[in-house]
Scaffold this motif. Structure first.
Motif, PDB file in Angstrom:
ATOM      1  N   LEU B 148       6.386   5.600 -15.894  1.00 36.35           N
ATOM      2  CA  LEU B 148       7.049   4.712 -14.833  1.00 36.35           C
ATOM      3  C   LEU B 148       5.515   4.114 -14.159  1.00 36.35           C
ATOM      4  O   LEU B 148       4.860   4.802 -13.439  1.00 36.35           O
ATOM      5  CB  LEU B 148       7.759   5.704 -13.769  1.00 36.35           C
ATOM      6  N   VAL B 149       5.486   2.746 -14.417  1.00 38.99           N
ATOM      7  CA  VAL B 149       4.523   2.132 -13.963  1.00 38.99           C
ATOM      8  C   VAL B 149       4.885   1.538 -12.462  1.00 38.99           C
ATOM      9  O   VAL B 149       6.038   0.763 -12.589  1.00 38.99           O
ATOM     10  CB  VAL B 149       4.047   0.901 -14.874  1.00 38.99           C
ATOM     11  N   VAL B 150       4.374   1.928 -11.349  1.00 39.73           N
ATOM     12  CA  VAL B 150       4.813   1.439 -10.124  1.00 39.73           C
ATOM     13  C   VAL B 150       3.631   0.297  -9.882  1.00 39.73           C
ATOM     14  O   VAL B 150       2.338   0.610  -9.722  1.00 39.73           O
ATOM     15  CB  VAL B 150       4.586   2.491  -9.029  1.00 39.73           C
ATOM     16  N   ARG B 151       4.099  -0.808  -9.702  1.00 40.92           N
ATOM     17  CA  ARG B 151       3.177  -2.118  -9.803  1.00 40.92           C
ATOM     18  C   ARG B 151       3.176  -2.429  -7.997  1.00 40.92           C
ATOM     19  O   ARG B 151       2.369  -3.528  -8.045  1.00 40.92           O
ATOM     20  CB  ARG B 151       3.575  -3.088 -10.390  1.00 40.92           C
ATOM     21  N   ASN B 404      -8.580  -3.671  -2.607  1.00 42.61           N
ATOM     22  CA  ASN B 404      -7.450  -4.425  -2.024  1.00 42.61           C
ATOM     23  C   ASN B 404      -6.338  -3.316  -1.963  1.00 42.61           C
ATOM     24  O   ASN B 404      -5.621  -2.682  -2.902  1.00 42.61           O
ATOM     25  CB  ASN B 404      -6.842  -5.267  -3.330  1.00 42.61           C
ATOM     26  N   GLN B 405      -5.836  -3.329  -0.750  1.00 44.32           N
ATOM     27  CA  GLN B 405      -4.741  -2.213  -0.354  1.00 44.32           C
ATOM     28  C   GLN B 405      -3.329  -2.855  -0.332  1.00 44.32           C
ATOM     29  O   GLN B 405      -2.639  -1.994  -0.021  1.00 44.32           O
ATOM     30  CB  GLN B 405      -5.163  -1.525   0.979  1.00 44.32           C
ATOM     31  N   TYR B 406      -3.413  -4.145  -0.558  1.00 50.62           N
ATOM     32  CA  TYR B 406      -2.039  -4.866  -0.197  1.00 50.62           C
ATOM     33  C   TYR B 406      -1.070  -4.716  -1.488  1.00 50.62           C
ATOM     34  O   TYR B 406       0.259  -4.878  -1.541  1.00 50.62           O
ATOM     35  CB  TYR B 406      -2.333  -6.324   0.058  1.00 50.62           C
ATOM     36  N   GLY B 407      -1.761  -4.269  -2.763  1.00 48.44           N
ATOM     37  CA  GLY B 407      -0.625  -4.210  -3.951  1.00 48.44           C
ATOM     38  C   GLY B 407      -1.564  -3.552  -4.970  1.00 48.44           C
ATOM     39  O   GLY B 407      -2.597  -4.314  -5.162  1.00 48.44           O
ATOM     40  N   PHE B 408      -1.077  -2.384  -5.543  1.00 54.29           N
ATOM     41  CA  PHE B 408      -2.152  -2.097  -6.717  1.00 54.29           C
ATOM     42  C   PHE B 408      -0.917  -1.189  -7.672  1.00 54.29           C
ATOM     43  O   PHE B 408       0.307  -0.746  -7.047  1.00 54.29           O
ATOM     44  CB  PHE B 408      -3.136  -1.260  -6.329  1.00 54.29           C
ATOM     45  N   SER B 409      -1.372  -0.540  -8.776  1.00 55.62           N
ATOM     46  CA  SER B 409      -0.515  -0.158  -9.555  1.00 55.62           C
ATOM     47  C   SER B 409      -1.099   1.406  -9.616  1.00 55.62           C
ATOM     48  O   SER B 409      -2.126   1.707  -9.714  1.00 55.62           O
ATOM     49  CB  SER B 409      -0.761  -0.648 -10.915  1.00 55.62           C
ATOM     50  N   MET B 410       0.179   2.233  -9.752  1.00 55.63           N
ATOM     51  CA  MET B 410       0.026   3.736 -10.068  1.00 55.63           C
ATOM     52  C   MET B 410       0.913   3.823 -11.269  1.00 55.63           C
ATOM     53  O   MET B 410       1.942   3.218 -11.466  1.00 55.63           O
ATOM     54  CB  MET B 410       0.047   4.632  -8.874  1.00 55.63           C
ATOM     55  N   TRP B 411       0.825   4.978 -11.986  1.00 54.30           N
ATOM     56  CA  TRP B 411       1.827   5.297 -12.741  1.00 54.30           C
ATOM     57  C   TRP B 411       2.125   6.934 -12.777  1.00 54.30           C
ATOM     58  O   TRP B 411       1.308   7.799 -12.413  1.00 54.30           O
ATOM     59  CB  TRP B 411       1.799   4.882 -14.354  1.00 54.30           C
ATOM     60  N   LEU B 412       3.527   7.332 -13.055  1.00 54.19           N
ATOM     61  CA  LEU B 412       3.956   8.887 -13.057  1.00 54.19           C
ATOM     62  C   LEU B 412       4.557   9.087 -14.528  1.00 54.19           C
ATOM     63  O   LEU B 412       5.191   7.986 -15.061  1.00 54.19           O
ATOM     64  CB  LEU B 412       4.887   9.095 -11.928  1.00 54.19           C
ATOM     65  N   ALA B 413       4.344  10.190 -14.705  1.00 55.86           N
ATOM     66  CA  ALA B 413       5.080  10.662 -15.965  1.00 55.86           C
ATOM     67  C   ALA B 413       5.426  12.081 -15.887  1.00 55.86           C
ATOM     68  O   ALA B 413       5.124  12.857 -15.205  1.00 55.86           O
ATOM     69  CB  ALA B 413       4.223  10.474 -17.200  1.00 55.86           C
TER      70      ALA B 413
END
Lengths: 1074, 482
Positions: B148-151, B404-413
């Motif tokens: 699950l890519v959280v953008r 940049n703290q205003y928008g970045f990606s993490m993912w969970l699995a």
């Protein structure tokens, strides 16, 4: 007083206090919506409600209301639901709105909406979390039926002076001091018999660890065993109280409260310089039994008090305490520097509130406190005090050497030493003559012709030909080129020289400081000696319209801070000159001091002024911090000098304000008017102000070159006098030592903070004038504009009407002697804290404490009591009952068993093995680095594994590299006030004692010492000696048998004895006090 | 005392459903008193006073609700990878490469901001779901159906340590318990011979130092134990004596302890038990962290034979993470290896830096996901990939990106996450989260939720407040959950 048998808490009925806090109106400061999630309902249970017949509001009811109701119906108006507030009786018994039923009908639970709603099966209050338990509902029902009387929160009530309960004569033997009466009365109320005295050896062990944090000397134990009299105990108490170890032990307790650390943490773990001087100050304060009120006062405002003088070196002790404010973390590149400062201040107020008052003040940063009478306005009113001071260093003068020199310098300066006046006309004659003569060979005739001294004129000509006078930087350069060399008639020569004096004037400039008035434009706050010599006031601007750091002597050091102002233009400008060597200017934005280490985003705000004493226009680009608060620092921290001419803000980088205009003497040169130019130069040089607008001291080069006078004799005399004066000053000044620097608060101008709505500085609300918490203090004086007002803050904290300060500290002392406070939440005396187990005793202690504020007296009074000296073993008759009625031993029928604290464990290892170095104080011992201690900011080198044998509180406290052994045994991270350390019990602790190389090494040292001791004739005596050193108590025969058998079973005696030492370290009795 | 290393550790994993504390006690209590075991897991011995406190001050009597995950593996990408370079393709940014950046720029760390900087890497769809992943992560891309890519992640800080403390502890300052500490505080460890919260040290300690893994006001047993890839894996776990000598010594200690328990006291009893446990940890920790028993193909899959030394380091971490999950460790964080210049913090030389960092972690992460999946562990293991913040779409200097703290990606699995999807979006330049922004508090709330914990109910009273990992914030992202 009746206390029911089913009420095993030893709680005396609190004197009913019906006065409500008359401050409700300030809580409701008109904030509107908050979308903040409430504190979860099930999170808050302040205690198990009692089922006794009498319902006590504070003991029984308030905890339920706090836990289950106040989040929505409490002091915080912003989250209050349906307009109902239950924290005030008026709010509870009156309809929240016209037409509604009141929540509570006193005396009639059945008709009270409160009871109806909490028992509603379909939709019970509170709406989330577990429903109220049957017992809780019953308590509330009974309270309402009894009339729903409220009482003020116990800790807000005045400290009483309850008389100690009387005890039946036949039980007097159980009483040593009044404290025992209070304790015994609690025990009697539930039918518990106190344990007997602990064995004398255990008593001494307990006393020694508690008072000095080290195991007792076996000979002292033996002596007390031989004569366990009261008088002997008293002597022991006095001995330990007088030991330097006392301050080390109790000082470390204090350091927990102020999150003492020697680095800032975060990315590079930059140092907090001179932190350890505060640590030593704390140790001295405890050893000297500095009255606690003064101790607090010095930490809050020691820089402003009449100094307390250190008897050893004559320095100002009081100021050292102010380091207390600055052990916070710090970040080097906050993009939002205002937020960064407001986070720092939150931490400072958290520590102030919890440490001194047991109040969670910082909770009110975003909203009115949910449970206590602390409003957001209170928070920002306190915040102003911190805004109004600055982190810095105090300069100290051990032995008063600098002070004496300053006095001599001032005296010397007041001696007449000004050169003779030379008439401008006379000077002009020489200038004209030197222009006419040009060459030495003509000097004589021209001099005679014009009635001048030929020898002096000859010197003029020779001097003006020297290289130095030809350089553009020389103050006389314009005249040398235009006058002496007669370049004034040439456009080509004139133009470049005149260009230097032409400036683009900046009409937008706001002049902050021009130093050309008798009083400065900004308010300035000096420390050290450079800027004022000897007084508290900064030097007024010199006649020349500049401010210099060497008005007395350049070797003197000091800092001058400006008042706080707002950066409302894009650039900050300075006109400065200096010689480097510690001469520095600095712009400090929102208290951001980390540019000392890393100037990302604050580049250029801190600059050395090494201009070789030429004037320089310095521009600081402040566009990243528009609208921020700032102050200026003029720093002279070395042998150099710093001089400031003007400071201004503007929206342009390159222009200057009109105050820095052209010197008058340059104007005639524009027209090529040679005579007028020369005359103006002469006038400027001989004018009393001795200075032109540009700050060039024209006269000085003449005096130094022997040109100042009407003839050669006079000029020589003037030069000689100046040389002599300089020599005299050098004799005084050259031996001057550098001052000692101490981390300290520096006073600034009074700043009143706007309330940051919901904690965010981008939403400033109305101004909160500096004041102490309104619900505690009334009629506070208005804060000063020219200072922070911290003295008044300290006064309010220490005012007799403030019930918290003395109670909180008395409770802390009790906590350290019993492992648990009378109030177990040592840092929270508010609504979420616990009630005291012995309220009357707490007030008794607080009242006694307040009379002289002597911590040693307080400790003395406790350790002289029977309850302190009790055995940890219950009498067989009592053991079962104890388990039934007081399983937590809150009533102290027996002495609690306690694990030693981290420092005491390591110190005991050192002491027992003989490795302890008992030096008191000094710089910290560098951190010993293991391979597990990694990351940025890791020191380049490792300190010694055994810390040089020094006690644990002298190990460097690096936030990012905490000592693993101390951490394993619960030394807290230095982030906020910790008055009550965790006492954990984890395998990592066993691993430390089992495998840490230091523990092995010390076991080996110990064994070697024992084997080398010729007084120990056999294994049994060796075993006995080690046993007593480790555990104080006498060994049993079986224990000795085991050890001797262990040793004799092996070949290598040294190894075997080292193993015995290691085994004793690992035996539980080593780290527990019983 | 049980001193046999073969029987003193637990290789079995209690996968079957939520394990209640009582069940666990029954299963592992052999040879120990109940009190001792409870002290081991929940040893805040002074505190346990009222019935309320037991629930609040230690391991939960049982999870708040049925957990979906038993363990968490946090793959910490130190320094902050660029979202537009990894999991958030931005063709518009690439098209405008070199042109002035059209949006208002917020203040950055270095205040040296340039034009649009398009990503140097191509994106391709992965798995059957087709989630685009850049060429930096070909192995991870193969597992796209699990991700699950959280953008639309956001953080309040753009300075490493503030942001990092915030990511790890929910507060931008040092001194709060790490998320791993909270997880073990709530649930305890499932293995009495191993710590519940383990940090696998790849060589780079996160900015802010070991405080990122601290227990703070939680009991010390909840602090992160740093395991190093070295002869001595865990501090003080390597016996300094040979086993016989140590055992002889401890026998003496045992005899002395037995005779000198002046009063029967819980604290002293549990200290004695802890010593026995410590003794066994000397064997269980090396066993858990040895990869001698792993097959050749497993090693290859994780990249332990890679040319690039850093791939081997991170591969070993990922393999150990799997072994620790198998042994019931609750929370594992893997830190990055040193790849030369600077972790993922590419203020310059974006291409070289990101490529080296990705080369170190891509294959091991792909292998970890695959390995967990084929062993049936992924279902109950939550894997989180991410950093304290992302990077700017405009350049810093010639070829770098600032924070940049205003928008970045993490993912969970895994661990109950519905994979094969993306969530949220940044603007077309990848600068700010514009659709469904997510806070770190939300990530924490969701992580705890998957572990069976209500983030609002896992509290610890400290300094006059009931502290939470999520402070007064955080919402569970139910949309993320399968």
């Amino acid at each position: 007083m009746e206390v029911g048998r089913d009420q095993p808490r030893g709680i005396r009925r609190w004197a009913p206090a019906l006065t409500l806090l008359g401050t409700a109106s300030v809580w409701a400061s008109g904030f509107t919506q908050s979308d903040e999630a409430p504190v979860p309902d099930d999170a808050i249970h302040a205690g198990v409600p009692s089922a006794s017949d009498t319902v006590d509001f504070n003991r029984d009811v308030r905890p339920i209301l706090v836990a289950r109701c106040f989040v929505c119906h409490g002091p915080d108006e912003s989250t209050r639901k349906r307009g109902l507030r239950l924290d005030l009786r008026d709010g509870a018994i009156a309809p929240a709105k016209p037409g509604r039923d009141p929540a509570i009908v006193p005396g009639d639970a059945e008709r009270s909406l409160l009871i109806e709603r909490i028992t509603d099966h379909l939709d019970p209050m509170p709406p989330s979390g577990e429903p109220l338990t049957a017992a809780e509902i019953e308590t509330l029902r009974r309270w309402v039926d009894d009339g729903a009387e409220y009482a003020g929160h116990w800790s807000w009530e005045p400290v009483g002076d309850p008389s100690p309960p009387s005890i039946a004569p036949e039980r007097q033997r159980l009483i040593r001091t009044d404290i025992d009466r209070f304790i015994l009365s609690g025990l009697e109320s539930v039918g518990l018999e106190p344990a007997k005295d602990a064995t004398p050896d255990r008593q001494v062990r307990r006393l020694s660890y508690d008072l000095v944090g080290l195991p007792p000397d076996p000979t002292i134990v033996a002596a007390f065993e031989a004569d366990p009299s009261e008088a002997h105990w008293e002597r022991l108490v006095e001995m330990y109280l007088a030991s330097p170890g006392f301050g080390e032990r109790w000082g470390r307790h204090w350091l927990d409260l102020v999150r003492y650390a020697e680095t800032c943490g975060h990315e590079f773990d930059y140092p907090i310089r001179e932190a350890w001087r505060y640590r030593d100050w704390v140790i001295r304060a405890f050893n000297d039994d500095l009255p606690y009120d003064r101790f607090i006062r010095e930490q809050i405002a020691g820089d402003l008090l009449e100094p307390r003088i250190n008897p050893t070196d004559g320095t100002n002790e009081s100021v050292v305490g102010t380091g207390f404010w600055y052990f916070h973390q710090a970040v080097h590149a906050p993009t939002d520097v205002t937020q960064d400062q407001s986070d720092r201040i939150a931490n400072q107020l958290e520590v102030l509130g919890q440490g001194f008052l047991g109040l969670t003040v910082a909770c009110a940063r975003c909203h009115d406190h949910k449970f206590d009478a602390i409003s957001t306005r209170d928070y920002y009113a306190l915040s102003g005090y911190v805004q109004s001071m600055h982190q810095g260093y105090a300069y100290q003068d051990p032995g008063g050497v600098i002070r004496a020199a300053v006095a001599r310098l001032a005296e010397d300066r007041s001696a007449p030493n000004e050169p003779d006046h030379v008439e401008p006309a006379m000077l002009a004659s020489y200038l004209n003559a030197v222009e006419d003569a040009q060459e030495l060979e003509f000097a004589s005739s021209i001099a005679i012709e014009q009635g001048l001294d030929p020898k002096l004129l000859a010197r003029w000509i020779a001097v003006l030909q020297e290289d130095a006078w030809q350089t553009p930087e020389h103050p006389w350069h314009p005249w040398v080129v235009l006058g002496f060399q007669q370049g004034i008639s040439s456009e080509d020569v004139r133009t470049p020289i005149l260009a230097k004096f032409d400036r683009e004037i900046d009409e937008s400039a706001t002049v902050l400081e021009s130093f050309d008035r008798s009083t400065p434009d900004l308010r300035w706050y000096p420390t050290g000696w450079a800027w004022n010599g000897h007084g508290a006031e900064p030097a007024s601007p010199t006649e020349s319209g500049t401010l210099t750091s060497d008005s007395l002597e350049s070797r003197l050091q000091g800092t001058l801070r400006s008042e706080t102002f707002t950066l409302d233009q894009r650039f900050l400008h300075w006109r400065v000159r200096g010689t480097g060597e510690g001469a520095r200017i600095r712009l400090v934005v929102e208290g951001m001091m980390m540019d000392e280490f890393n100037a990302l985003l604050f580049a250029g705000y801190r600059q050395d002024v090494a201009t070789e004493d030429r004037w320089r226009h310095v521009v600081m680009d402040t566009r990243l911090q528009p609208g921020c608060r700032a102050h200026l620092e003029l720093i002279d921290d070395g042998p150099g000098r710093l001089e400031v001419d003007a400071i201004w803000m503007s929206d342009h980088a390159g222009r200057v304000p009109s105050i820095i205009d052209r010197p008058e003497w340059i104007d005639p040169a524009r027209d090529g008017d040679r005579d007028q130019f020369t005359l103006e130069f002469a006038l400027a040089t001989s004018a009393k102000t001795n200075r032109q607008v540009n700050g060039i001291a024209l006269r000085e080069p003449l005096i130094a070159a022997g040109l100042w006078g009407t003839d050669l004799v006079a000029a020589d005399a003037a030069r000689d006098r100046r040389i002599h004066a300089t020599e005299t000053r050098r004799e005084i000044a050259d031996p001057l030592p550098n001052p000692r620097r101490v981390l300290a608060a520096n006073e600034g101008s009074g700043v009143d903070q706007p309330i940051y709505v919901r904690g965010g500085h981008r939403a400033p609300g109305e101004i909160a004038t500096r004041s102490f918490i309104d619900s505690i203090a009334n009629d506070q004086p208005s804060p000063p504009a020219d200072g922070s007002g911290r003295i008044q803050l300290a006064d309010a904290i220490l005012d007799a009407s403030n019930p918290l300060t003395a109670r909180v500290m008395a409770n802390r002392v009790w906590h350290h002697l019993f492992g648990r406070g009378l109030v177990t939440t040592t840092d929270d005396f508010g609504g979420l804290g616990t009630m005291p187990s012995h309220p009357a005793l707490l007030d008794h202690l607080a009242t006694q404490f307040q009379t002289e504020w002597s911590i040693k007296n307080l400790i003395r009074s406790i350790v002289m009591s029977s309850v302190y000296r009790r055995s940890s073993m219950a009498t067989p008759e009592t053991a079962a009952r104890l388990l039934a009625v007081d399983p937590q031993n809150e009533l102290l029928a027996i002495a609690p068993i306690r694990r030693l604290q981290a420092e005491a464990i390591r110190d005991a290892l050192l002491a027992v093995s003989g490795r302890l170095d008992d030096q008191v104080g000094g710089p910290p011992v560098a951190t010993h680095l293991t391979p597990f201690m990694t990351g940025r900011g890791r020191p380049g080198g490792s300190g010694p594994m055994d810390g040089g044998g020094r006690r644990s509180l002298y190990l460097e406290v690096r936030r990012n590299f905490p000592d693993p052994m101390l951490t394993a045994f619960d030394q807290p991270p230095p982030s906020t006030t910790v008055g009550n350390r965790n006492v954990s019990n984890v395998p990592a602790q066993s691993l430390v004692l089992l495998n840490d190389p230091l523990v092995h090494e010390l076991a080996g040292i110990w064994a070697a010492r024992i084997l080398d001791d010729s007084s120990l004739v056999d294994d049994r005596s060796r075993a006995d000696q080690m046993w007593r050193a480790a555990f104080t108590v006498e060994p049993s025969e079986e224990d000795l048998d085991d050890i001797v058998a262990f040793v004799t079973a092996g070949d290598d005696q040294r190894e075997r004895w080292a193993d015995v030492g290691h085994a004793l370290f690992n035996t539980k009795a080593f780290i527990y006090l019983d | 005392m049980n001193t046999d290393p073969q029987t003193s550790h637990h290789c079995g994993r209690f996968i079957a459903g939520p394990t209640s504390r009582r069940q666990m006690l029954r299963q592992v209590a052999g040879g120990f008193g109940l009190a001792a075991f409870s002290a081991l897991l929940h040893e805040d011995s002074v505190a346990a006073a009222s019935p309320y406190r037991i629930a609040r001050d230690g391991m939960l009597p049982e999870p708040h609700h049925a957990p979906k995950a038993n363990s968490v593996i946090f793959l910490y990408m130190d320094g902050g990878p660029g979202q537009m370079d990894t999991f958030d393709p931005k063709p518009v940014l690439t098209d405008h490469h070199g042109q002035p950046f059209p949006m208002k720029k917020e203040v950055t760390q270095f205040d040296s901001n340039g034009n649009c900087l398009g990503t140097p890497w191509k994106f391709s769809p992965g798995g059957t779901c087709g989630t685009p992943v850049s060429d930096l992560f070909p192995h991870v891309r193969e597992m796209a159906d699990e991700l699950l890519v959280v953008r639309s992640m956001t953080s309040p800080f753009n300075e490493h340590t503030n942001a990092n403390y915030f990511l790890h502890t929910g507060l931008g300052l040092a001194g709060r318990p790490s998320m791993g500490a909270w997880a073990t505080y709530g649930l305890g460890s499932e293995n009495r011979n191993l710590p519940g919260f383990v940090v696998l040290d790849g060589g780079l300690t996160p900015p802010g130092g070991l405080q990122c893994f601290g227990n703070s006001f939680l009991p010390a047993t909840n602090q992160g134990s740093v395991l190093r890839p070295a002869e001595e894996v865990l501090a003080n776990v390597k016996p300094r004596d040979d086993v016989d000598r140590q055992r002889r010594k401890l026998t003496l200690v045992e005899a002395l302890d037995r005779r000198n328990r002046t009063a029967s006291n819980d604290q002293i009893e549990s200290a004695i038990r802890n010593q026995e446990l410590a003794f066994r940890m000397q064997f269980s920790v090396p066993e858990a962290t040895s990869i001698d028993g792993e097959s050749e193909s497993t090693r290859r899959m994780y990249g332990l034979d890679a040319e690039y030394e850093q791939t081997k380091i991170f591969g070993r971490e990922c393999l150990l993470a799997r072994r620790l999950v198998e042994r019931g460790v609750r929370f594992i964080e893997c830190t990055c290896p040193q790849v030369g210049a600077d972790r993922w913090d590419q203020h310059g030389k974006l291409k070289e830096g990101h490529e080296n960092n990705a080369r170190a972690v891509d294959q091991p992460i792909g292998a970890l996901l695959k390995d967990l999946k084929q062993r049936g562990l992924l279902e109950t293991t939550l894997v989180i990939w991410g950093a304290e913040f992302g990077r700017t779409p405009f350049s810093q200097g010639a070829d770098g990106r600032d924070h940049n703290q205003y928008g970045f990606s993490m993912w969970l699995a895994g661990g109950g996450i519905a994979g094969g999807r993306t969530y949220g979006a940044t603007d077309e330049y990848g600068y700010k989260a514009v659709d469904q922004p997510v806070e770190i508090h939300d990530l924490h709330a969701t992580m705890l939720h998957l572990l069976g914990i209500d983030h609002e109910r896992l509290t610890k009273r400290f300094g006059g407040r009931d502290m939470r990992l999520t402070d007064v914030h955080g919402k569970v992202m139910h949309d993320w959950i399968a």
